[in-house]
Design a protein around this motif. Structure first.
Motif, PDB file in Angstrom:
ATOM      1  N   LEU A 156      77.659   3.200  24.033  1.00 23.38           N
ATOM      2  CA  LEU A 156      76.231   3.235  24.333  1.00 23.38           C
ATOM      3  C   LEU A 156      75.430   2.464  23.284  1.00 23.38           C
ATOM      4  CD1 LEU A 156      74.080   4.235  26.225  1.00 23.38           C
ATOM      5  CD2 LEU A 156      74.149   6.465  25.093  1.00 23.38           C
ATOM      6  N   LEU A 157      75.811   2.599  22.023  1.00 24.24           N
ATOM      7  CA  LEU A 157      75.110   1.894  20.955  1.00 24.24           C
ATOM      8  C   LEU A 157      75.287   0.383  21.082  1.00 24.24           C
ATOM      9  CD1 LEU A 157      73.505   1.904  18.324  1.00 24.24           C
ATOM     10  CD2 LEU A 157      75.650   2.276  17.085  1.00 24.24           C
ATOM     11  N   SER A 158      76.511  -0.065  21.397  1.00 25.42           N
ATOM     12  CA  SER A 158      76.764  -1.504  21.564  1.00 25.42           C
ATOM     13  C   SER A 158      75.970  -2.058  22.746  1.00 25.42           C
ATOM     14  CB  SER A 158      78.257  -1.756  21.772  1.00 25.42           C
ATOM     15  OG  SER A 158      79.010  -1.319  20.663  1.00 25.42           O
ATOM     16  N   TYR A 159      75.937  -1.303  23.830  1.00 28.05           N
ATOM     17  CA  TYR A 159      75.177  -1.740  25.005  1.00 28.05           C
ATOM     18  C   TYR A 159      73.688  -1.819  24.669  1.00 28.05           C
ATOM     19  CZ  TYR A 159      73.654  -2.004  29.875  1.00 28.05           C
ATOM     20  OH  TYR A 159      73.083  -2.402  31.066  1.00 28.05           O
ATOM     21  N   GLN A 160      73.191  -0.824  23.965  1.00 28.91           N
ATOM     22  CA  GLN A 160      71.777  -0.820  23.565  1.00 28.91           C
ATOM     23  C   GLN A 160      71.473  -2.012  22.666  1.00 28.91           C
ATOM     24  OE1 GLN A 160      69.518   2.920  22.620  1.00 28.91           O
ATOM     25  NE2 GLN A 160      69.647   2.144  20.518  1.00 28.91           N
ATOM     26  N   GLN A 161      72.379  -2.320  21.743  1.00 30.59           N
ATOM     27  CA  GLN A 161      72.174  -3.454  20.852  1.00 30.59           C
ATOM     28  C   GLN A 161      72.202  -4.771  21.626  1.00 30.59           C
ATOM     29  OE1 GLN A 161      71.310  -3.268  17.766  1.00 30.59           O
ATOM     30  NE2 GLN A 161      71.351  -5.468  17.330  1.00 30.59           N
ATOM     31  N   ALA A 162      73.033  -4.825  22.672  1.00 28.68           N
ATOM     32  CA  ALA A 162      73.080  -6.037  23.507  1.00 28.68           C
ATOM     33  C   ALA A 162      71.745  -6.278  24.194  1.00 28.68           C
ATOM     34  CB  ALA A 162      74.192  -5.912  24.542  1.00 28.68           C
ATOM     35  N   VAL A 163      71.010  -5.212  24.492  1.00 30.66           N
ATOM     36  CA  VAL A 163      69.723  -5.345  25.174  1.00 30.66           C
ATOM     37  C   VAL A 163      68.587  -5.557  24.181  1.00 30.66           C
ATOM     38  CG1 VAL A 163      68.083  -4.237  26.731  1.00 30.66           C
ATOM     39  CG2 VAL A 163      70.542  -3.930  27.082  1.00 30.66           C
ATOM     40  N   ARG A 168      73.539 -12.459  19.307  1.00 30.96           N
ATOM     41  CA  ARG A 168      74.885 -12.046  19.705  1.00 30.96           C
ATOM     42  C   ARG A 168      74.889 -11.021  20.843  1.00 30.96           C
ATOM     43  NH1 ARG A 168      78.146 -11.398  13.928  1.00 30.96           N
ATOM     44  NH2 ARG A 168      77.781 -13.521  13.187  1.00 30.96           N
ATOM     45  N   LYS A 169      74.022 -11.202  21.786  1.00 34.14           N
ATOM     46  CA  LYS A 169      73.910 -10.236  22.877  1.00 34.14           C
ATOM     47  C   LYS A 169      75.210 -10.106  23.656  1.00 34.14           C
ATOM     48  CE  LYS A 169      68.928 -10.730  23.634  1.00 34.14           C
ATOM     49  NZ  LYS A 169      68.553  -9.304  23.498  1.00 34.14           N
ATOM     50  N   TRP A 170      75.866 -11.252  23.973  1.00 35.03           N
ATOM     51  CA  TRP A 170      77.100 -11.197  24.747  1.00 35.03           C
ATOM     52  C   TRP A 170      78.248 -10.622  23.938  1.00 35.03           C
ATOM     53  CZ3 TRP A 170      76.836 -11.251  29.699  1.00 35.03           C
ATOM     54  CH2 TRP A 170      75.789 -11.919  30.332  1.00 35.03           C
ATOM     55  N   ALA A 198      73.651   3.014  32.914  1.00 39.23           N
ATOM     56  CA  ALA A 198      72.602   2.677  33.884  1.00 39.23           C
ATOM     57  C   ALA A 198      71.369   3.546  33.666  1.00 39.23           C
ATOM     58  CB  ALA A 198      73.140   2.854  35.303  1.00 39.23           C
ATOM     59  N   LEU A 199      71.586   4.822  33.405  1.00 42.99           N
ATOM     60  CA  LEU A 199      70.484   5.741  33.157  1.00 42.99           C
ATOM     61  C   LEU A 199      69.708   5.315  31.918  1.00 42.99           C
ATOM     62  CD1 LEU A 199      69.433   8.439  34.375  1.00 42.99           C
ATOM     63  CD2 LEU A 199      70.859   9.629  32.703  1.00 42.99           C
ATOM     64  N   TRP A 200      70.446   4.970  30.870  1.00 38.63           N
ATOM     65  CA  TRP A 200      69.820   4.548  29.618  1.00 38.63           C
ATOM     66  C   TRP A 200      69.029   3.248  29.836  1.00 38.63           C
ATOM     67  CZ3 TRP A 200      70.804   8.351  26.189  1.00 38.63           C
ATOM     68  CH2 TRP A 200      70.410   8.189  24.859  1.00 38.63           C
ATOM     69  N   ASP A 201      69.625   2.338  30.597  1.00 33.72           N
ATOM     70  CA  ASP A 201      68.984   1.038  30.842  1.00 33.72           C
ATOM     71  C   ASP A 201      67.682   1.197  31.621  1.00 33.72           C
ATOM     72  OD1 ASP A 201      68.483  -1.683  31.223  1.00 33.72           O
ATOM     73  OD2 ASP A 201      70.591  -2.148  31.515  1.00 33.72           O
ATOM     74  N   VAL A 202      67.709   2.029  32.654  1.00 37.26           N
ATOM     75  CA  VAL A 202      66.541   2.186  33.520  1.00 37.26           C
ATOM     76  C   VAL A 202      65.432   2.969  32.835  1.00 37.26           C
ATOM     77  CG1 VAL A 202      65.715   3.232  35.661  1.00 37.26           C
ATOM     78  CG2 VAL A 202      67.871   1.964  35.641  1.00 37.26           C
ATOM     79  N   ASP A 208      64.309  -6.901  31.001  1.00 36.22           N
ATOM     80  CA  ASP A 208      64.802  -7.843  31.998  1.00 36.22           C
ATOM     81  C   ASP A 208      64.621  -7.305  33.422  1.00 36.22           C
ATOM     82  OD1 ASP A 208      65.670  -9.525  29.899  1.00 36.22           O
ATOM     83  OD2 ASP A 208      67.508  -8.346  29.714  1.00 36.22           O
ATOM     84  N   ASP A 209      64.891  -8.170  34.376  1.00 37.83           N
ATOM     85  CA  ASP A 209      64.756  -7.794  35.777  1.00 37.83           C
ATOM     86  C   ASP A 209      66.045  -7.116  36.266  1.00 37.83           C
ATOM     87  OD1 ASP A 209      66.618  -9.848  36.214  1.00 37.83           O
ATOM     88  OD2 ASP A 209      65.040 -11.318  36.615  1.00 37.83           O
TER      89      ASP A 209
END
Length: 464
Positions: A156-163, A168-170, A198-202, A208-209
């Motif tokens: 979750l932390l890595s995904y959050q950092q990517a956003v 170095r997002k990818w 998905a819940l965290w992202d939304v 982003d779109d």
């Protein structure tokens, strides 16, 4: 109104103080597991035996081959530590102790954009010291929940950092996929991580779109889908074996509701100490209270939703309920509790009181003392018998089969796997062991063949 915007940049002190306080709290509160009486227990011996005799290649495979206990990431950790520490139990306890502190640190870094420093410190200290949820910290065989939490929080932390990160997002997104795979192959509850992301992202990230969001989530969704299909096929093949066991699924709304009540009762100490009686109804009231608090903020909704998703699998195990399964979701429940909006002084005072009460209650009732003493007393008993045996056979391997009579089967070091501990000590998996319970007036060695050992006044003695 639901509010969950990322906070403005923090001062050095506000940024690092919650992390320092949380790690110190985790290490200080759980220091009791370093007691020399704390020893290997139950299925610890089973995993240690696999490390001793099983080939390394049996732990290295991406796709599952069994529906239960096919968890190579956790097994690889045990194998690696076994190569380094062997049976030096104190070193194992130190690793588990530090791994919990790492998990608490990951929670702090994950939640730092969403909570003010004071709320963040409250959530971290609660997750570090919430005793009823920390069974995994003092049980080697519970590595799959302990390491599973590390990998879930890391994903979750890595995904959050990517956003949220600027560079170095990818790379961060790729790391989150690899950690997600490792989490699933550590314990199956991580299949639901794609929903958590998905819940965290939304609800929180909101960058982003929808096309870019779906693109970010696609590798996680594909990974979860592939492994879910594998597990579904294995379940169809092995369902007969599971149906009559404690790991059979109970697909009913009543069972799920009872499971929620049971786990929240355990977490909030709504049970009778010294017995198995759990007040499910009171647990459901606690669950409802946590839900109402979580609904006040986006952070709360995301956190409690994450906890529910990660608990979904165990809620279907109506015959197998254990406080151990609270370890991973308790991080998110602590976060949900401390995310209460609005940010007013009276709310902060109420949260401080609630957290303090939750930490003080097991001390006041004696549950904390009794639970710790139970682990250490049983550990001391097992350790004494094990080292008595090692001293008695130091000059050679006893004749097989080996009969051992003890006063407390299961809590002794020999019962699990019918002698796993002996086979590990002698590095000989051909030794046959029979463990019996002492009967008043009986002679356990009378009909025994081979070697015979008997417990007398808490120590093991050799009869022949």
């Amino acid at each position: 109104m639901l509010v969950a915007e990322a906070r403005s940049p923090l001062s050095w002190r506000a940024k690092w103080l919650p992390l320092v306080v949380a790690v110190i709290a985790a290490l200080w509160f759980n220091r009791w597991i370093l007691d020399s009486a704390h020893f290997f227990f139950a299925d610890d011996w089973g995993w240690l035996e696999r490390a001793q005799f099983g080939p390394w290649r049996s732990s290295i495979h991406l796709l599952p081959t069994a529906i239960y206990n096919d968890r190579p990431a956790g097994e690889l950790l045990i194998r690696g530590l076994y190569e380094v520490f062997w049976l030096r139990h104190g070193a194992w306890n130190q690793v588990w102790w530090c791994l919990h502190a790492i998990n608490v640190a990951l929670l702090v870094v994950l939640a730092r954009p969403w909570l003010d420093p004071y709320r963040l410190t409250l959530a971290a200290v609660l997750s570090a010291c919430w005793f009823s949820t920390l069974t995994a910290v003092h049980w080697v065989g519970a590595v799959f929940d302990l390491l599973g939490a590390t990998l879930v929080l890391g994903t979750l932390l890595s995904y959050q950092q990517a956003v949220l990160g600027s560079t170095r997002k990818w790379w961060w997104l790729g790391l989150s996929v690899m950690l997600h795979l490792a989490a699933i192959r550590t314990k199956e509850f991580a299949l639901g991580m794609v929903v958590v992301l998905a819940l965290w992202d939304v609800l929180l990230l909101r960058h982003d779109d929808w096309r870019k969001r779906c693109l970010r989530l696609a590798p996680h969704a594909l990974l979860a889908l592939v492994l879910l299909v594998c597990y579904a096929q294995l379940y169809r093949q092995q369902a007969g074996k599971l149906e009559g066991s404690s790991y059979g699924l109970s697909l009913s709304a009543q069972g799920v509701l009872e499971g929620i009540g049971w786990y929240f009762a355990q977490a909030f100490y709504a049970f009778t100490p010294g017995s198995n009686e759990t007040h499910v109804g009171i647990g459901l009231l606690f669950a409802a209270a946590v839900l109402m608090i979580a609904l006040c903020s986006r952070v709360g909704i995301a956190a409690l939703g994450s906890a529910a998703i990660l608990m979904a699998a165990v809620l279907l195990l109506g015959k197998q309920r254990h406080p151990l399964y609270l370890y991973v979701p308790h991080f998110f429940i602590a976060l949900a509790l401390c995310a209460l909006f609005p940010r007013r002084r009276i709310v902060g005072m109420a949260l401080t009181f609630a957290v303090a009460l939750l930490l003080y209650w097991p001390v006041h009732t004696g549950f904390l003392r009794d639970a710790r003493n139970f682990v250490l007393i049983k550990g001391s008993y097992s350790k004494t018998l094990y080292y008595d045996y090692a001293r008695l056979v130091q000059h050679g391997t006893p004749a097989s089969p080996v009969t051992i009579a003890v006063s407390e089967a299961y809590f002794d070091p020999f019962s699990w796997g019918s002698g796993d501990a002996l086979r590990i000590l002698h590095a000989d998996n051909t030794i046959k062991v029979q463990v019996t319970v002492l009967q008043q007036g009986g002679d356990p060695c009378a009909a025994a063949k081979g070697s015979c050992f008997v417990e007398q006044q808490g120590h093991l003695v050799r009869q022949r």
